[in-house]
Motif scaffolding. Structure first.
Motif, PDB file in Angstrom:
ATOM      1  N   ALA A 161       0.827  -1.218   0.000  1.00 63.44           N
ATOM      2  CA  ALA A 161       0.000   0.000   0.000  1.00 63.44           C
ATOM      3  C   ALA A 161       0.856   1.259   0.000  1.00 63.44           C
ATOM      4  CB  ALA A 161      -0.933  -0.010   1.202  1.00 63.44           C
ATOM      5  N   VAL A 162       2.026   1.177   0.622  1.00 65.06           N
ATOM      6  CA  VAL A 162       2.921   2.346   0.605  1.00 65.06           C
ATOM      7  C   VAL A 162       3.397   2.603  -0.826  1.00 65.06           C
ATOM      8  CG1 VAL A 162       5.113   3.290   1.425  1.00 65.06           C
ATOM      9  CG2 VAL A 162       3.652   2.023   3.001  1.00 65.06           C
ATOM     10  N   THR A 163       3.776   1.547  -1.548  1.00 61.68           N
ATOM     11  CA  THR A 163       4.246   1.758  -2.921  1.00 61.68           C
ATOM     12  C   THR A 163       3.095   2.135  -3.863  1.00 61.68           C
ATOM     13  OG1 THR A 163       4.103  -0.595  -3.398  1.00 61.68           O
ATOM     14  CG2 THR A 163       6.243   0.238  -2.714  1.00 61.68           C
ATOM     15  N   LEU A 164       1.903   1.717  -3.484  1.00 60.51           N
ATOM     16  CA  LEU A 164       0.727   2.130  -4.243  1.00 60.51           C
ATOM     17  C   LEU A 164       0.598   3.653  -4.260  1.00 60.51           C
ATOM     18  CD1 LEU A 164      -2.313   1.833  -5.251  1.00 60.51           C
ATOM     19  CD2 LEU A 164      -2.893   1.446  -2.880  1.00 60.51           C
ATOM     20  N   THR A 165       1.019   4.276  -3.170  1.00 60.91           N
ATOM     21  CA  THR A 165       0.971   5.737  -3.075  1.00 60.91           C
ATOM     22  C   THR A 165       1.847   6.387  -4.144  1.00 60.91           C
ATOM     23  OG1 THR A 165       0.853   5.338  -0.713  1.00 60.91           O
ATOM     24  CG2 THR A 165       1.070   7.612  -1.389  1.00 60.91           C
ATOM     25  N   VAL A 166       2.896   5.664  -4.524  1.00 57.97           N
ATOM     26  CA  VAL A 166       3.799   6.167  -5.554  1.00 57.97           C
ATOM     27  C   VAL A 166       3.040   6.427  -6.861  1.00 57.97           C
ATOM     28  CG1 VAL A 166       5.613   5.312  -7.109  1.00 57.97           C
ATOM     29  CG2 VAL A 166       5.952   5.282  -4.650  1.00 57.97           C
ATOM     30  N   ILE A 167       2.132   5.507  -7.185  1.00 62.98           N
ATOM     31  CA  ILE A 167       1.346   5.662  -8.413  1.00 62.98           C
ATOM     32  C   ILE A 167       0.489   6.922  -8.325  1.00 62.98           C
ATOM     33  CG2 ILE A 167      -0.764   4.773  -9.463  1.00 62.98           C
ATOM     34  CD1 ILE A 167       0.386   2.299  -9.980  1.00 62.98           C
ATOM     35  N   ASN A 168      -0.171   7.095  -7.198  1.00 59.24           N
ATOM     36  CA  ASN A 168      -1.023   8.275  -7.036  1.00 59.24           C
ATOM     37  C   ASN A 168      -0.199   9.564  -7.138  1.00 59.24           C
ATOM     38  OD1 ASN A 168      -3.344   6.778  -6.667  1.00 59.24           O
ATOM     39  ND2 ASN A 168      -3.003   6.579  -4.473  1.00 59.24           N
ATOM     40  N   GLY A 169       0.965   9.537  -6.502  1.00 55.05           N
ATOM     41  CA  GLY A 169       1.855  10.709  -6.578  1.00 55.05           C
ATOM     42  C   GLY A 169       2.259  10.978  -8.016  1.00 55.05           C
ATOM     43  N   GLY A 170       2.532   9.907  -8.745  1.00 57.80           N
ATOM     44  CA  GLY A 170       2.928  10.031 -10.146  1.00 57.80           C
ATOM     45  C   GLY A 170       1.844  10.686 -10.979  1.00 57.80           C
ATOM     46  N   THR A 171       0.600  10.309 -10.716  1.00 57.21           N
ATOM     47  CA  THR A 171      -0.509  10.895 -11.472  1.00 57.21           C
ATOM     48  C   THR A 171      -0.521  12.412 -11.332  1.00 57.21           C
ATOM     49  OG1 THR A 171      -1.719   8.988 -10.677  1.00 57.21           O
ATOM     50  CG2 THR A 171      -2.979  10.587 -11.939  1.00 57.21           C
ATOM     51  N   ASN A 172      -0.074  12.869 -10.160  1.00 55.87           N
ATOM     52  CA  ASN A 172      -0.015  14.306  -9.921  1.00 55.87           C
ATOM     53  C   ASN A 172       0.796  15.055 -10.966  1.00 55.87           C
ATOM     54  OD1 ASN A 172      -1.085  15.977  -7.810  1.00 55.87           O
ATOM     55  ND2 ASN A 172      -0.461  14.325  -6.439  1.00 55.87           N
ATOM     56  N   ALA A 173       1.878  14.423 -11.449  1.00 60.52           N
ATOM     57  CA  ALA A 173       2.733  15.089 -12.438  1.00 60.52           C
ATOM     58  C   ALA A 173       1.942  15.404 -13.695  1.00 60.52           C
ATOM     59  CB  ALA A 173       3.931  14.204 -12.773  1.00 60.52           C
ATOM     60  N   GLY A 174       1.188  14.385 -14.171  1.00 56.59           N
ATOM     61  CA  GLY A 174       0.389  14.587 -15.368  1.00 56.59           C
ATOM     62  C   GLY A 174      -0.692  15.624 -15.137  1.00 56.59           C
ATOM     63  N   THR A 175      -1.296  15.581 -13.962  1.00 54.11           N
ATOM     64  CA  THR A 175      -2.374  16.527 -13.653  1.00 54.11           C
ATOM     65  C   THR A 175      -1.835  17.957 -13.596  1.00 54.11           C
ATOM     66  OG1 THR A 175      -3.323  14.771 -12.317  1.00 54.11           O
ATOM     67  CG2 THR A 175      -4.302  16.942 -12.077  1.00 54.11           C
ATOM     68  N   GLN A 176      -0.662  18.111 -12.974  1.00 53.91           N
ATOM     69  CA  GLN A 176      -0.056  19.452 -12.901  1.00 53.91           C
ATOM     70  C   GLN A 176       0.158  20.027 -14.285  1.00 53.91           C
ATOM     71  OE1 GLN A 176       3.569  19.952 -10.377  1.00 53.91           O
ATOM     72  NE2 GLN A 176       3.043  17.904  -9.739  1.00 53.91           N
ATOM     73  N   LEU A 177       0.771  19.215 -15.150  1.00 52.46           N
ATOM     74  CA  LEU A 177       1.062  19.671 -16.509  1.00 52.46           C
ATOM     75  C   LEU A 177      -0.243  19.961 -17.244  1.00 52.46           C
ATOM     76  CD1 LEU A 177       3.035  20.248 -18.775  1.00 52.46           C
ATOM     77  CD2 LEU A 177       3.059  17.810 -19.309  1.00 52.46           C
ATOM     78  N   TRP A 178      -1.215  19.089 -17.017  1.00 50.02           N
ATOM     79  CA  TRP A 178      -2.487  19.259 -17.699  1.00 50.02           C
ATOM     80  C   TRP A 178      -3.148  20.589 -17.318  1.00 50.02           C
ATOM     81  CZ3 TRP A 178      -4.674  17.215 -21.735  1.00 50.02           C
ATOM     82  CH2 TRP A 178      -5.955  17.630 -22.026  1.00 50.02           C
ATOM     83  N   PHE A 179      -3.200  20.869 -16.028  1.00 44.82           N
ATOM     84  CA  PHE A 179      -3.839  22.108 -15.583  1.00 44.82           C
ATOM     85  C   PHE A 179      -3.057  23.344 -16.030  1.00 44.82           C
ATOM     86  CE2 PHE A 179      -6.313  19.585 -12.391  1.00 44.82           C
ATOM     87  CZ  PHE A 179      -7.555  19.991 -12.863  1.00 44.82           C
TER      88      PHE A 179
END
Lengths: 253, 313
Positions: A64-82
């Protein structure tokens, strides 16, 4: 003040959505405290390598801790998108910054968010993880696993965000992709006991290696293939990072 | 020294020539208007000058720096208000101003002072705690213009900065810009509202199909291209179809129309000094009474339309 510090601070303040962050933390904690606790009753403790036998709730807590890595990663795409959607991408590039500085600032922001969220989940999971003693070597290995994982998934999300034309498409495809990553990795189950086709896919899946490295560090459960896993994940992260930078350079303004 | 010096600038996207062999200069302290119809090449020119896109060919120097070799030095000294909206959606108005100043490495004390001034100057004080996403289009536009003044600059690019603003806000923005120009700022300005260009610009270049058609002061453009004036008059009797028929027969009259809102007649002519006495004569013959009459000078819009029509022909 340093250009990168300014950009990263701006990314953190401008693009961090408190609601999303809350769910980023709740999601893994749900697995740790609900699913882990519930399934532990029907799954006996098992060997995860190097003779280390752990309960399913311990096994899942690390995943579950490494699962958080995926969610954090999504943030990069969202930042660029916005930033692209709201005109800030061009605005920043017409300021005293280069494209390279901007993309690195997104990556660093993602690393900060991914690592911080993972550590936070880890801290919340400590009651489950009681009895674990972390050596310096283990801390370095788990930290390196989170670092490489965040780089890969951050770069992956950036590539998706550049390639896809609408925010809806980005959300749907990234969600589907991350489900595939999630369920063909060793986050929820030991892949060496899964059917052959899942094992085959998991060999390509960077989340498998991120999770295996993290568990190896956390539980002192390193196997002989750990160096190979570290190498594979490093190569995958480097390739994905290169692809993301190339995609980013092609963004038309 | 020219603040902007453009020589044979071209920007092609595949076969499309967005900007085609353009040349002009902008002096320090000048407001240089860049006018043209939609798709004429205005925004592309701004994107090139602000180093956002690379030119296909040509020599460009901005603030003394070569555009191709010293882009970073240029970006350090310019401000840009883009045509499209740009904002950080989750951040409040004052937070957005402060963060933008931080991005530009403006010291904290100076940022705080500037935020206060700009919030008041741009009528955003009441909305200072509101997230950008919740602002009206006009408020977001004001924020976008105000934000650019959080940092120091020598040259400001404004790409249709008053889109979405009401008349009062527009005038306040233009007056604010005029004050900045008095203090030495140079402005490169595009707009579709020609009264604004006339109010603000020292010189205007008209671009059409990627090429500059003409460059001159607003007054000279009107003189050269706004050939016809309008003689506007009202009758005590309101309307008179007979008078209209007689006026239409005058050689020097191009056309006559009546404004349905106030009943005034507008007579377009190049020779008002000939037409006005004849109007009085004709009105007297029909026993009509002219209550008001004046000559309306050609507007920049007249000149602009005339320039584009000439270019087309």
């Amino acid at each position: 003040m340093n250009v990168m510090v300014r950009l990263v601070y701006r990314n953190l303040r401008a693009n961090l959505d408190k609601g999303s962050l809350f769910f980023e933390l709740i999601f893994p904690l749900f697995f740790i405290f609900i699913q882990g606790a519930a399934v532990s009753g029907i799954v006996p403790p098992f060997d995860i390598g190097n003779g280390r036998v752990v309960s399913y709730s311990l096994f899942l807590a690390a995943g579950a801790v490494t699962l958080t890595v995926i969610n954090g990663g999504t943030n990069a795409g969202t930042q660029l998108w916005f930033d692209r959607r709201h005109g800030m991408f061009e605005q920043i590039l017409m300021g005293p910054f280069t494209r390279a500085q901007y993309i690195f600032s997104i990556i660093i922001t993602t690393l900060i968010i991914g690592m911080a969220a993972s550590i936070l989940v880890f801290v919340f999971a400590l009651p489950v993880l009681s009895g674990i003693s972390i050596t310096l070597q283990a801390a370095l290995l788990t930290g390196f696993a989170l670092f490489l994982g965040t780089i890969f998934f951050g770069a992956f999300a950036i590539t998706l965000s550049v390639a896809l034309k609408s925010s809806e498409a980005f959300q749907i495809i990234s969600t589907v992709a991350f489900f595939i990553f999630l369920f063909t990795s060793s986050v929820f189950f030991p892949v060496d006991r899964a059917p052959g086709y899942i094992q085959a896919v998991s060999l390509l899946n960077p989340l498998t290696y991120t999770t295996d490295m993290f568990r190896a560090g956390l539980f002192d459960a390193a196997t002989t293939i750990l160096p190979l896993e570290i190498t594979t994940l490093s190569i995958e992260a480097a390739i994905m990072f290169t692809v993301a930078v190339a995609a980013f350079r092609r963004i038309k303004v | 020294m020219d603040i902007i010096a453009v020589e044979s600038l071209s920007k092609h996207y595949g076969d499309k020539k967005a900007v085609d062999d353009v040349g002009f200069t902008v002096s320090k302290g000048e407001v240089f208007g860049f006018l043209g119809p939609n798709g004429a090449g205005k925004t592309t020119t701004i994107k090139v000058l602000t180093t956002l896109v690379r030119p296909t060919s040509g020599n460009v120097r901005v603030l003394g720096h070569d555009l191709r070799k010293e882009a970073k030095q240029i970006r350090n000294k310019i401000g840009v208000v883009q045509q499209q909206e740009s904002y950080d959606q989750n951040i409040s108005v004052e937070g957005g101003l402060d963060l933008y100043g931080f991005l530009w490495d403006v010291p904290k004390q100076k940022r705080a002072e500037r935020v206060e001034i700009l919030l008041k100057q741009f009528g955003l004080y009441e909305a200072r705690k509101t997230p950008s996403l919740d602002l009206s289009i006009g408020q977001r536009r004001r924020l976008q213009v105000a934000r650019e003044f959080m940092h120091d600059m020598d040259l400001l690019f404004l790409d249709e900065p008053t889109v979405g603003l009401d008349s009062l806000a527009r005038r306040a923005t233009l007056d604010f810009l005029k004050e900045k120009v008095k203090n030495g700022l140079t402005i490169f300005f595009t707009t579709h509202i020609l009264e604004e260009a006339e109010y603000l610009c020292n010189r205007i270049a008209v671009i059409n199909n990627g090429k500059i058609v003409t460059t001159d002061t607003p007054q000279n453009l009107k003189r050269k291209f706004g050939q016809s004036k309008s003689v506007d008059f009202k009758l005590l009797e309101g309307t008179s179809p007979e008078l209209v028929k007689l006026i239409e027969r005058i050689d020097d009259v191009n056309k006559i129309v009546q404004d349905v809102s106030d009943g005034a007649y507008h007579v377009t002519t190049a020779k008002p000094e000939v037409v006005i006495p004849m109007l009085y004569q004709l009105a007297a013959r029909l026993n009509l009474h002219i209550t008001s009459i004046y000559i309306a000078e050609p507007t920049l819009e007249d000149a602009f339309i005339s320039i584009l029509q000439e270019d087309k022909s």
